[in-house]
Design a protein around this motif. Sequence first.
Motif, PDB file in Angstrom:
ATOM      1  N   ARG A  85       0.791  -1.250   0.000  1.00  0.00           N
ATOM      2  CA  ARG A  85       0.000   0.000   0.000  1.00  0.00           C
ATOM      3  C   ARG A  85       0.811   1.282   0.000  1.00  0.00           C
ATOM      4  NH1 ARG A  85      -2.732  -3.241   4.616  1.00  0.00           N
ATOM      5  NH2 ARG A  85      -3.532  -4.895   3.290  1.00  0.00           N
ATOM      6  N   GLN A  86       1.758   1.390   0.913  1.00  0.00           N
ATOM      7  CA  GLN A  86       2.661   2.551   0.938  1.00  0.00           C
ATOM      8  C   GLN A  86       1.960   3.898   0.891  1.00  0.00           C
ATOM      9  OE1 GLN A  86       5.908   1.907  -1.831  1.00  0.00           O
ATOM     10  NE2 GLN A  86       5.935  -0.251  -1.361  1.00  0.00           N
ATOM     11  N   ILE A  87       0.933   4.049   1.722  1.00  0.00           N
ATOM     12  CA  ILE A  87       0.313   5.369   1.868  1.00  0.00           C
ATOM     13  C   ILE A  87       1.164   6.197   2.821  1.00  0.00           C
ATOM     14  CG2 ILE A  87      -2.016   4.523   1.412  1.00  0.00           C
ATOM     15  CD1 ILE A  87      -2.422   4.551   4.454  1.00  0.00           C
ATOM     16  N   PHE A  88       0.943   7.506   2.860  1.00  0.00           N
ATOM     17  CA  PHE A  88       1.694   8.349   3.791  1.00  0.00           C
ATOM     18  C   PHE A  88       1.026   8.277   5.158  1.00  0.00           C
ATOM     19  CE2 PHE A  88       2.359  10.579  -0.354  1.00  0.00           C
ATOM     20  CZ  PHE A  88       3.706  10.283  -0.477  1.00  0.00           C
ATOM     21  N   PRO A  89       1.683   7.663   6.160  1.00  0.00           N
ATOM     22  CA  PRO A  89       1.007   7.449   7.444  1.00  0.00           C
ATOM     23  C   PRO A  89       0.729   8.737   8.207  1.00  0.00           C
ATOM     24  CG  PRO A  89       3.307   6.720   7.554  1.00  0.00           C
ATOM     25  CD  PRO A  89       3.033   7.090   6.134  1.00  0.00           C
ATOM     26  N   ASN A  90       1.563   9.759   7.987  1.00  0.00           N
ATOM     27  CA  ASN A  90       1.401  10.985   8.765  1.00  0.00           C
ATOM     28  C   ASN A  90       0.508  12.026   8.104  1.00  0.00           C
ATOM     29  OD1 ASN A  90       3.097   9.946  10.752  1.00  0.00           O
ATOM     30  ND2 ASN A  90       4.903  10.590   9.584  1.00  0.00           N
ATOM     31  N   LEU A  91       0.019  11.712   6.902  1.00  0.00           N
ATOM     32  CA  LEU A  91      -0.940  12.612   6.253  1.00  0.00           C
ATOM     33  C   LEU A  91      -2.347  12.062   6.450  1.00  0.00           C
ATOM     34  CD1 LEU A  91       0.687  13.426   2.760  1.00  0.00           C
ATOM     35  CD2 LEU A  91       0.932  14.660   4.931  1.00  0.00           C
ATOM     36  N   SER A  92      -3.328  12.961   6.429  1.00  0.00           N
ATOM     37  CA  SER A  92      -4.718  12.508   6.536  1.00  0.00           C
ATOM     38  C   SER A  92      -5.113  11.814   5.230  1.00  0.00           C
ATOM     39  CB  SER A  92      -5.649  13.687   6.791  1.00  0.00           C
ATOM     40  OG  SER A  92      -5.727  14.481   5.627  1.00  0.00           O
ATOM     41  N   VAL A  93      -6.269  11.156   5.277  1.00  0.00           N
ATOM     42  CA  VAL A  93      -6.808  10.502   4.078  1.00  0.00           C
ATOM     43  C   VAL A  93      -6.924  11.519   2.949  1.00  0.00           C
ATOM     44  CG1 VAL A  93      -8.953   9.520   3.152  1.00  0.00           C
ATOM     45  CG2 VAL A  93      -7.995   8.671   5.313  1.00  0.00           C
ATOM     46  N   ARG A  94      -7.520  12.647   3.284  1.00  0.00           N
ATOM     47  CA  ARG A  94      -7.726  13.695   2.285  1.00  0.00           C
ATOM     48  C   ARG A  94      -6.385  14.181   1.708  1.00  0.00           C
ATOM     49  NH1 ARG A  94     -12.352  16.964   1.958  1.00  0.00           N
ATOM     50  NH2 ARG A  94     -11.922  18.768   0.671  1.00  0.00           N
ATOM     51  N   GLU A  95      -5.419  14.389   2.599  1.00  0.00           N
ATOM     52  CA  GLU A  95      -4.106  14.875   2.141  1.00  0.00           C
ATOM     53  C   GLU A  95      -3.399  13.848   1.259  1.00  0.00           C
ATOM     54  OE1 GLU A  95      -3.102  17.744   5.994  1.00  0.00           O
ATOM     55  OE2 GLU A  95      -2.555  15.616   6.009  1.00  0.00           O
ATOM     56  N   GLN A 133      -4.135   5.686  11.099  1.00  0.00           N
ATOM     57  CA  GLN A 133      -5.282   5.339  11.953  1.00  0.00           C
ATOM     58  C   GLN A 133      -6.279   4.442  11.219  1.00  0.00           C
ATOM     59  OE1 GLN A 133      -6.208   9.542  12.611  1.00  0.00           O
ATOM     60  NE2 GLN A 133      -5.999   9.182  14.807  1.00  0.00           N
ATOM     61  N   LEU A 134      -5.935   4.057   9.991  1.00  0.00           N
ATOM     62  CA  LEU A 134      -6.889   3.285   9.183  1.00  0.00           C
ATOM     63  C   LEU A 134      -6.692   1.790   9.377  1.00  0.00           C
ATOM     64  CD1 LEU A 134      -6.580   5.175   5.768  1.00  0.00           C
ATOM     65  CD2 LEU A 134      -8.145   5.658   7.653  1.00  0.00           C
ATOM     66  N   SER A 135      -7.762   1.036   9.166  1.00  0.00           N
ATOM     67  CA  SER A 135      -7.650  -0.421   9.133  1.00  0.00           C
ATOM     68  C   SER A 135      -6.950  -0.816   7.828  1.00  0.00           C
ATOM     69  CB  SER A 135      -9.043  -1.052   9.165  1.00  0.00           C
ATOM     70  OG  SER A 135      -9.696  -0.793   7.940  1.00  0.00           O
ATOM     71  N   GLY A 136      -6.562  -2.103   7.737  1.00  0.00           N
ATOM     72  CA  GLY A 136      -5.890  -2.569   6.517  1.00  0.00           C
ATOM     73  C   GLY A 136      -6.748  -2.350   5.278  1.00  0.00           C
ATOM     74  N   GLY A 137      -8.039  -2.633   5.395  1.00  0.00           N
ATOM     75  CA  GLY A 137      -8.943  -2.477   4.255  1.00  0.00           C
ATOM     76  C   GLY A 137      -9.076  -1.017   3.849  1.00  0.00           C
ATOM     77  N   GLU A 138      -9.169  -0.150   4.851  1.00  0.00           N
ATOM     78  CA  GLU A 138      -9.283   1.284   4.547  1.00  0.00           C
ATOM     79  C   GLU A 138      -7.996   1.805   3.901  1.00  0.00           C
ATOM     80  OE1 GLU A 138     -12.358   2.317   8.218  1.00  0.00           O
ATOM     81  OE2 GLU A 138     -10.195   2.542   8.484  1.00  0.00           O
ATOM     82  N   GLN A 139      -6.865   1.305   4.374  1.00  0.00           N
ATOM     83  CA  GLN A 139      -5.587   1.702   3.763  1.00  0.00           C
ATOM     84  C   GLN A 139      -5.536   1.278   2.302  1.00  0.00           C
ATOM     85  OE1 GLN A 139      -2.050   0.440   5.811  1.00  0.00           O
ATOM     86  NE2 GLN A 139      -2.771   1.219   7.768  1.00  0.00           N
ATOM     87  N   GLN A 140      -6.060   0.080   2.029  1.00  0.00           N
ATOM     88  CA  GLN A 140      -6.054  -0.400   0.651  1.00  0.00           C
ATOM     89  C   GLN A 140      -6.957   0.445  -0.227  1.00  0.00           C
ATOM     90  OE1 GLN A 140      -3.959  -3.107  -0.443  1.00  0.00           O
ATOM     91  NE2 GLN A 140      -4.461  -1.828  -2.196  1.00  0.00           N
ATOM     92  N   MET A 141      -8.127   0.809   0.315  1.00  0.00           N
ATOM     93  CA  MET A 141      -9.022   1.683  -0.454  1.00  0.00           C
ATOM     94  C   MET A 141      -8.335   3.020  -0.722  1.00  0.00           C
ATOM     95  SD  MET A 141     -12.581   0.921   1.498  1.00  0.00           S
ATOM     96  CE  MET A 141     -13.031  -0.784   1.787  1.00  0.00           C
ATOM     97  N   LEU A 142      -7.604   3.512   0.278  1.00  0.00           N
ATOM     98  CA  LEU A 142      -6.886   4.773   0.099  1.00  0.00           C
ATOM     99  C   LEU A 142      -5.803   4.624  -0.981  1.00  0.00           C
ATOM    100  CD1 LEU A 142      -6.288   7.681   0.830  1.00  0.00           C
ATOM    101  CD2 LEU A 142      -4.973   6.886   2.813  1.00  0.00           C
ATOM    102  N   ALA A 143      -5.113   3.494  -0.953  1.00  0.00           N
ATOM    103  CA  ALA A 143      -4.058   3.281  -1.962  1.00  0.00           C
ATOM    104  C   ALA A 143      -4.670   3.258  -3.366  1.00  0.00           C
ATOM    105  CB  ALA A 143      -3.318   1.977  -1.680  1.00  0.00           C
TER     106      ALA A 143
END
Length: 233
Positions: A85-95, A133-143
Amino acid sequence: MLKVRDLTAFYGASQALFGMELSIEAGEVVTLMGRNGMGKTTTVHAIMGLLPGRSGAIEFDGHRLDLLSSFRIARLGLGLVPEGRQIFPNLSVRENLVAAAANRGRRPQPWTLERVFEFFPRLAERQRNGGNQLSGGEQQMLAIGRALMTNPKLLILDEATEGLAPLIREEIWSCLRRLKREGQSILVIDKNVGALLGLADRHYIVEKGRVVWSGPSQTLAQDTTLQHRYLGV
Ligand code: ATP
């Protein structure tokens, strides 16, 4: 849309790809299947320009990707949802989503925050939460949302359902089916053969850095010997 010919790749002195060949037409959903360590991720990284040691011809929409940097390749319209996934952990979902939009190509019907939130209502609810702060599934949706924000002509997903609970996996598959209905071209790597057979038009089976079989879902679904031999099903 994408044509890969005689692609080789090395990690130092160790060769990982031995003449990979694949193609994807606009609107198609295509998979790379095969057991662990066979070269699926390496193929995607080589296409995206993330591997220094590669050779071969990679054409995308009339451009030679093998001559371009990874930044330029992404701008041409290849959106990668990477393994892990490699989302930015310190940024919000929106960011996270807005940051991805900085690197977007110009395309009709562009992806907006509103469209991503309509696609993934859960991300709308969580938009002010941090990536961590996201669950694994939410992180994947964000990715996936982040890749969509780049307006990809070709969306590439590497193990997008790995480690997720069955219900969340099904949400991801349903999202990919919807994208397909909307005409999105997709390249998928995943271990869930059943779900891939239901989703994709065509498949490439990769073994030791080369394609050993390719064909449509219907043929692969009926060939249990093939599935057993190369996919361990
Ligand atoms: P998986 O499902 O395990 O990700 P894969 O089919 O995507 O499998 P790759 O990750 O592409 O396989 O690996 C192909 C080969 O390249 C393997 O032999 C692997 O050990 C090797 N390899 C992958 N990454 C590296 C690396 N960073 N350095 C050295 N060798 C690597």
